[in-house]
Motif scaffolding. Structure first.
Motif, PDB file in Angstrom:
ATOM      1  N   VAL A  53      25.354  31.780  17.531  1.00 38.54           N
ATOM      2  CA  VAL A  53      24.492  31.577  16.352  1.00 38.54           C
ATOM      3  C   VAL A  53      23.357  30.625  16.706  1.00 38.54           C
ATOM      4  CG1 VAL A  53      24.387  30.622  14.008  1.00 38.54           C
ATOM      5  CG2 VAL A  53      26.321  32.055  14.676  1.00 38.54           C
ATOM      6  N   ARG A  59      30.419  25.584   8.685  1.00 37.17           N
ATOM      7  CA  ARG A  59      30.651  27.016   8.599  1.00 37.17           C
ATOM      8  C   ARG A  59      29.492  27.794   7.980  1.00 37.17           C
ATOM      9  NH1 ARG A  59      35.319  29.547   9.719  1.00 37.17           N
ATOM     10  NH2 ARG A  59      36.998  28.255  10.498  1.00 37.17           N
ATOM     11  N   SER A  75      25.687  29.236   8.025  1.00 30.00           N
ATOM     12  CA  SER A  75      24.649  29.489   9.020  1.00 30.00           C
ATOM     13  C   SER A  75      23.450  28.591   8.763  1.00 30.00           C
ATOM     14  CB  SER A  75      24.225  30.950   8.992  1.00 30.00           C
ATOM     15  OG  SER A  75      23.714  31.281   7.734  1.00 30.00           O
ATOM     16  N   TRP A  81      21.454  26.477  11.496  1.00 35.90           N
ATOM     17  CA  TRP A  81      19.994  26.589  11.651  1.00 35.90           C
ATOM     18  C   TRP A  81      19.345  25.216  11.525  1.00 35.90           C
ATOM     19  CZ3 TRP A  81      16.226  30.273  12.666  1.00 35.90           C
ATOM     20  CH2 TRP A  81      16.698  31.547  12.950  1.00 35.90           C
ATOM     21  N   ARG A  82      19.882  24.376  10.648  1.00 32.86           N
ATOM     22  CA  ARG A  82      19.323  23.028  10.487  1.00 32.86           C
ATOM     23  C   ARG A  82      19.488  22.247  11.788  1.00 32.86           C
ATOM     24  NH1 ARG A  82      20.442  17.731   8.710  1.00 32.86           N
ATOM     25  NH2 ARG A  82      19.158  16.991   6.974  1.00 32.86           N
ATOM     26  N   GLU A 142       5.747  30.079  -2.724  1.00 34.72           N
ATOM     27  CA  GLU A 142       6.551  29.118  -1.960  1.00 34.72           C
ATOM     28  C   GLU A 142       6.199  27.690  -2.369  1.00 34.72           C
ATOM     29  OE1 GLU A 142       7.025  31.859   2.113  1.00 34.72           O
ATOM     30  OE2 GLU A 142       5.543  30.254   2.026  1.00 34.72           O
ATOM     31  N   ARG A 148       7.797  26.785  -5.675  1.00 30.55           N
ATOM     32  CA  ARG A 148       9.223  26.438  -5.601  1.00 30.55           C
ATOM     33  C   ARG A 148       9.426  25.094  -4.926  1.00 30.55           C
ATOM     34  NH1 ARG A 148       9.719  32.041  -4.229  1.00 30.55           N
ATOM     35  NH2 ARG A 148       9.842  31.518  -2.024  1.00 30.55           N
ATOM     36  N   LEU A 149       8.662  24.857  -3.853  1.00 27.70           N
ATOM     37  CA  LEU A 149       8.835  23.603  -3.111  1.00 27.70           C
ATOM     38  C   LEU A 149       8.512  22.385  -3.970  1.00 27.70           C
ATOM     39  CD1 LEU A 149       7.174  24.284   0.359  1.00 27.70           C
ATOM     40  CD2 LEU A 149       9.514  23.590  -0.027  1.00 27.70           C
ATOM     41  N   ASP A 197      15.345  20.230   4.844  1.00 30.98           N
ATOM     42  CA  ASP A 197      15.945  20.245   3.506  1.00 30.98           C
ATOM     43  C   ASP A 197      14.874  20.501   2.438  1.00 30.98           C
ATOM     44  OD1 ASP A 197      18.384  19.727   4.649  1.00 30.98           O
ATOM     45  OD2 ASP A 197      18.302  17.563   4.286  1.00 30.98           O
ATOM     46  N   ALA A 247      15.572  32.650   9.465  1.00 35.34           N
ATOM     47  CA  ALA A 247      16.987  32.515   9.091  1.00 35.34           C
ATOM     48  C   ALA A 247      17.331  33.327   7.847  1.00 35.34           C
ATOM     49  CB  ALA A 247      17.314  31.042   8.858  1.00 35.34           C
ATOM     50  N   LEU A 265      16.326  32.574   4.882  1.00 30.32           N
ATOM     51  CA  LEU A 265      16.456  31.680   3.727  1.00 30.32           C
ATOM     52  C   LEU A 265      15.220  31.809   2.846  1.00 30.32           C
ATOM     53  CD1 LEU A 265      17.806  28.532   5.590  1.00 30.32           C
ATOM     54  CD2 LEU A 265      19.109  30.132   4.206  1.00 30.32           C
ATOM     55  N   HIS A 266      15.384  31.450   1.611  1.00 29.93           N
ATOM     56  CA  HIS A 266      14.306  31.537   0.641  1.00 29.93           C
ATOM     57  C   HIS A 266      13.509  30.248   0.718  1.00 29.93           C
ATOM     58  CE1 HIS A 266      13.433  33.148  -3.664  1.00 29.93           C
ATOM     59  NE2 HIS A 266      12.671  33.684  -2.753  1.00 29.93           N
ATOM     60  N   VAL A 267      12.257  30.299   1.201  1.00 30.40           N
ATOM     61  CA  VAL A 267      11.454  29.078   1.320  1.00 30.40           C
ATOM     62  C   VAL A 267      11.286  28.449  -0.057  1.00 30.40           C
ATOM     63  CG1 VAL A 267       9.196  28.136   1.931  1.00 30.40           C
ATOM     64  CG2 VAL A 267      10.250  29.877   3.367  1.00 30.40           C
ATOM     65  N   GLY A 268      11.651  27.185  -0.158  1.00 26.36           N
ATOM     66  CA  GLY A 268      11.598  26.504  -1.441  1.00 26.36           C
ATOM     67  C   GLY A 268      12.914  26.602  -2.196  1.00 26.36           C
ATOM     68  N   ARG A 315      14.830  27.249  -6.523  1.00 27.17           N
ATOM     69  CA  ARG A 315      14.127  26.701  -7.673  1.00 27.17           C
ATOM     70  C   ARG A 315      13.034  27.661  -8.112  1.00 27.17           C
ATOM     71  NH1 ARG A 315      14.375  21.934  -4.514  1.00 27.17           N
ATOM     72  NH2 ARG A 315      12.361  22.429  -3.650  1.00 27.17           N
ATOM     73  N   ILE A 340      32.462  33.008   8.947  1.00 27.69           N
ATOM     74  CA  ILE A 340      31.855  32.771  10.268  1.00 27.69           C
ATOM     75  C   ILE A 340      31.525  34.073  10.982  1.00 27.69           C
ATOM     76  CG2 ILE A 340      33.956  32.514  11.682  1.00 27.69           C
ATOM     77  CD1 ILE A 340      32.068  29.895  12.623  1.00 27.69           C
ATOM     78  N   GLU A 371      28.411  35.383   9.285  1.00 31.49           N
ATOM     79  CA  GLU A 371      27.241  34.591   9.691  1.00 31.49           C
ATOM     80  C   GLU A 371      26.780  35.004  11.077  1.00 31.49           C
ATOM     81  OE1 GLU A 371      28.657  30.667   9.223  1.00 31.49           O
ATOM     82  OE2 GLU A 371      27.754  30.426   7.260  1.00 31.49           O
ATOM     83  N   SER A 389      25.037  38.148  10.754  1.00 35.79           N
ATOM     84  CA  SER A 389      23.776  38.057  10.016  1.00 35.79           C
ATOM     85  C   SER A 389      22.640  37.547  10.894  1.00 35.79           C
ATOM     86  CB  SER A 389      23.931  37.143   8.797  1.00 35.79           C
ATOM     87  OG  SER A 389      23.973  35.792   9.193  1.00 35.79           O
ATOM     88  N   LEU A 441      27.955  38.256   3.182  1.00 32.17           N
ATOM     89  CA  LEU A 441      28.040  36.800   3.298  1.00 32.17           C
ATOM     90  C   LEU A 441      27.860  36.141   1.933  1.00 32.17           C
ATOM     91  CD1 LEU A 441      28.428  34.604   5.383  1.00 32.17           C
ATOM     92  CD2 LEU A 441      25.994  34.706   5.919  1.00 32.17           C
ATOM     93  N   ARG A 444      31.428  28.588  -3.058  1.00 26.59           N
ATOM     94  CA  ARG A 444      30.098  28.049  -2.734  1.00 26.59           C
ATOM     95  C   ARG A 444      29.062  28.832  -3.546  1.00 26.59           C
ATOM     96  NH1 ARG A 444      31.998  27.453   2.858  1.00 26.59           N
ATOM     97  NH2 ARG A 444      31.208  29.521   3.319  1.00 26.59           N
ATOM     98  N   GLU A 446      25.171  28.409  -2.840  1.00 27.20           N
ATOM     99  CA  GLU A 446      24.766  29.084  -1.604  1.00 27.20           C
ATOM    100  C   GLU A 446      24.725  30.602  -1.837  1.00 27.20           C
ATOM    101  OE1 GLU A 446      23.960  27.532   1.124  1.00 27.20           O
ATOM    102  OE2 GLU A 446      23.934  29.087   2.657  1.00 27.20           O
ATOM    103  N   ARG A 488      21.721  31.527  -3.901  1.00 28.43           N
ATOM    104  CA  ARG A 488      20.504  31.422  -3.083  1.00 28.43           C
ATOM    105  C   ARG A 488      20.357  32.657  -2.185  1.00 28.43           C
ATOM    106  NH1 ARG A 488      19.268  25.895  -0.133  1.00 28.43           N
ATOM    107  NH2 ARG A 488      21.192  26.311   0.929  1.00 28.43           N
ATOM    108  N   ARG A 489      21.470  33.058  -1.587  1.00 27.57           N
ATOM    109  CA  ARG A 489      21.411  34.255  -0.722  1.00 27.57           C
ATOM    110  C   ARG A 489      21.073  35.498  -1.549  1.00 27.57           C
ATOM    111  NH1 ARG A 489      23.264  32.968   4.257  1.00 27.57           N
ATOM    112  NH2 ARG A 489      24.959  31.475   4.436  1.00 27.57           N
TER     113      ARG A 489
END
Lengths: 178, 271
Positions: A22, A63, A65, A69-70, A144, A147-148, B36, B74, B76-79, B82, B203, B206, B209, B224, B233, B236, B239-240
């Motif tokens: 990963v 656990r 992803s 990634w962070r 974006e 939202r940010l 973050d 990745a 992920l949803h930027v921002g 929210r 896992i 992930e 993915s 996932l 969760r 999470e 968000r996904r």
């Protein structure tokens, strides 16, 4: 053959291999081109950091992803910052202008001083305008940024419009015509 | 005097180019906090502090751009999840009695929602259907370490028949000799999820993915999200789901339906 266990954590070597993969994917995909030579080192560094967290927190903490990634991201940033501190690096102005000239000879028009002036003018904008214009210039979409920052989309668009207008006015005062 | 001109998009290029020559200063933000901020893991108020610094610090602006690119890679949803405040809320002032009435209605709705949600976890009623077996052939070709004849297809009969316990066992064994195999990880994760072991499924899903081709990654992200929801969760998972609903995933419609069932507004949905 059963997977090997790594001591008291009880995590199998197969799991570690999956985490490594990963991290490899994350670093491989997001790594800036000029750091590509360091990908293996960064993956190893990210894996060590992950193992370090494993030793301190319950397994569930690593656990996701997004967590891996962070870790990959912070490792890349550290490498980016280290690479900038290396003595063999060409000094700032020369490096930027040489690279720009090679990529696009016309880019010499946007000289080092011009770029500094853009940052300076941006810093003079009122706080909300500065935030949205900076995000706009960094390539973020209005959605974006919305939202940010927790601003409405219409507010973001208005602030961007007005902020860019202020920015251009400031640059014109400095003799730069945007 | 002829003023130098930087037209249109070149303003962006010139702005970004300065980052190449900037050094990190003592005031520079921790990269993890920047991540973050970009992924919506911290509140907008705190995110604004980090972004304000990046606005005038070329080095941190470079980190910010890298964070955005990595977050998109990745999936992920930027921002984060929210969503914007409706513009009308900021622009117009309502009469006080109307605001008070609206607050009362909201309070009543929130109370009803809390009572309803505490009665039953909505995720417990979410059914999971088996993913069709479609990914193996392409993945076997792409899997460089697989010896000739050692293909995933050879062990997938139990999965196709619906014998999930046997399929899980066979896939677990296959993954020991082929760690990280994208399609094997995916189907193993699906088996675990359908066998009621979502925490173990995470896992594998992930891993899938982030590997394999686009179709496999999109399928893995959907399962996932379900695994995250089933393991509690919920943030999470939502968000996904929002990311899936907003993108071009084949599971977009399913994600929107599930968000609606969970009482969550999907991206782009009406008020």
């Amino acid at each position: 053959m059963p997977p090997q266990e790594d001591g008291d954590r009880g995590r199998s070597s197969v799991d570690l291999e999956r985490i490594r993969r990963v991290l490899e994917r994350a670093v491989g995909r997001a790594c800036p081109p000029h750091l590509r030579e360091s990908i293996e080192d960064m993956v190893q560094d990210a894996l060590v950091r992950t193992m370090d967290v494993l030793g301190k927190q319950p397994e569930g903490g690593i656990r996701t992803s997004s967590y891996l990634w962070r870790v990959a991201f912070t490792t890349m940033v550290d490498e980016l910052r280290r690479s900038r501190r290396r003595p063999e690096r060409v000094t700032g102005r020369d490096a930027a202008e040489t690279a720009a000239a090679v990529a696009d000879p016309a880019s010499l028009e946007t000289s080092y001083e011009t770029r500094v002036e853009i940052r300076d003018c941006l810093g003079r904008l009122a706080e909300p305008r500065k935030l949205v214009v900076a995000l706009y210039l960094d390539g973020f979409t209005a959605e974006e940024s919305s939202r940010l920052l927790g601003f409405g989309i219409r507010k973001v668009r208005n602030l961007t419009f007005r902020g860019l207008k202020d920015l251009r006015r400031c640059l014109e005062r400095k003799g730069i015509r945007p | 005097m002829n003023a130098p001109s930087i037209a249109g998009d070149r303003l962006r290029d010139a702005f970004g180019a300065l980052a190449d020559i900037a050094d990190t200063s003592a005031e520079c933000q921790d990269a993890g906090r920047m991540w973050d901020a970009v992924t919506g893991a911290i509140a907008p108020e705190e995110a604004r502090q980090h972004l304000a610094h990046a606005a005038t610090c070329p080095s941190c602006a470079a980190v910010l751009r890298l964070a955005r690119a990595a977050a998109i890679e990745a999936g992920l949803h930027v921002g984060g999840e929210r969503f914007a405040v409706p513009p009308s809320a900021a622009r117009y002032r309502s009469p006080r009695w109307l605001a008070a009435a609206a607050a009362l209605v909201l309070l009543a709705a929130a109370a009803l929602l809390i009572v309803h949600r505490s009665a039953e976890d909505p995720w417990s009623r979410v059914a999971i259907s088996k993913a069709p077996y479609v990914h193996a052939a392409e993945d076997d070709l792409a899997w460089r370490n697989a010896p000739a004849g050692d293909s995933l297809s050879a062990i997938m009969d139990p999965y196709v028949r619906g014998d999930l316990a046997a399929a899980e066992e066979a896939l677990a064994s296959y993954l020991k000799s082929h760690p990280g195999h994208p399609a094997a990880s995916f189907y193993h994760g699906v088996c675990l999820l359908m066998l009621g072991r979502p925490a173990q499924a995470v896992i594998d899903l992930e891993s899938a993915s982030l590997a394999g081709d686009l179709a496999l990654r999109q399928d893995a992200l959907w399962y996932l999200a379900l695994a995250d929801g089933k393991t509690g969760r919920h943030e999470e998972a939502i968000r996904r789901l929002r990311g899936i609903a907003a993108g071009d995933s084949p599971h977009g419609e399913e994600a929107r339906r599930l968000l609606s069932r969970l009482g969550v507004r999907a991206p782009g949905a009406g008020p």
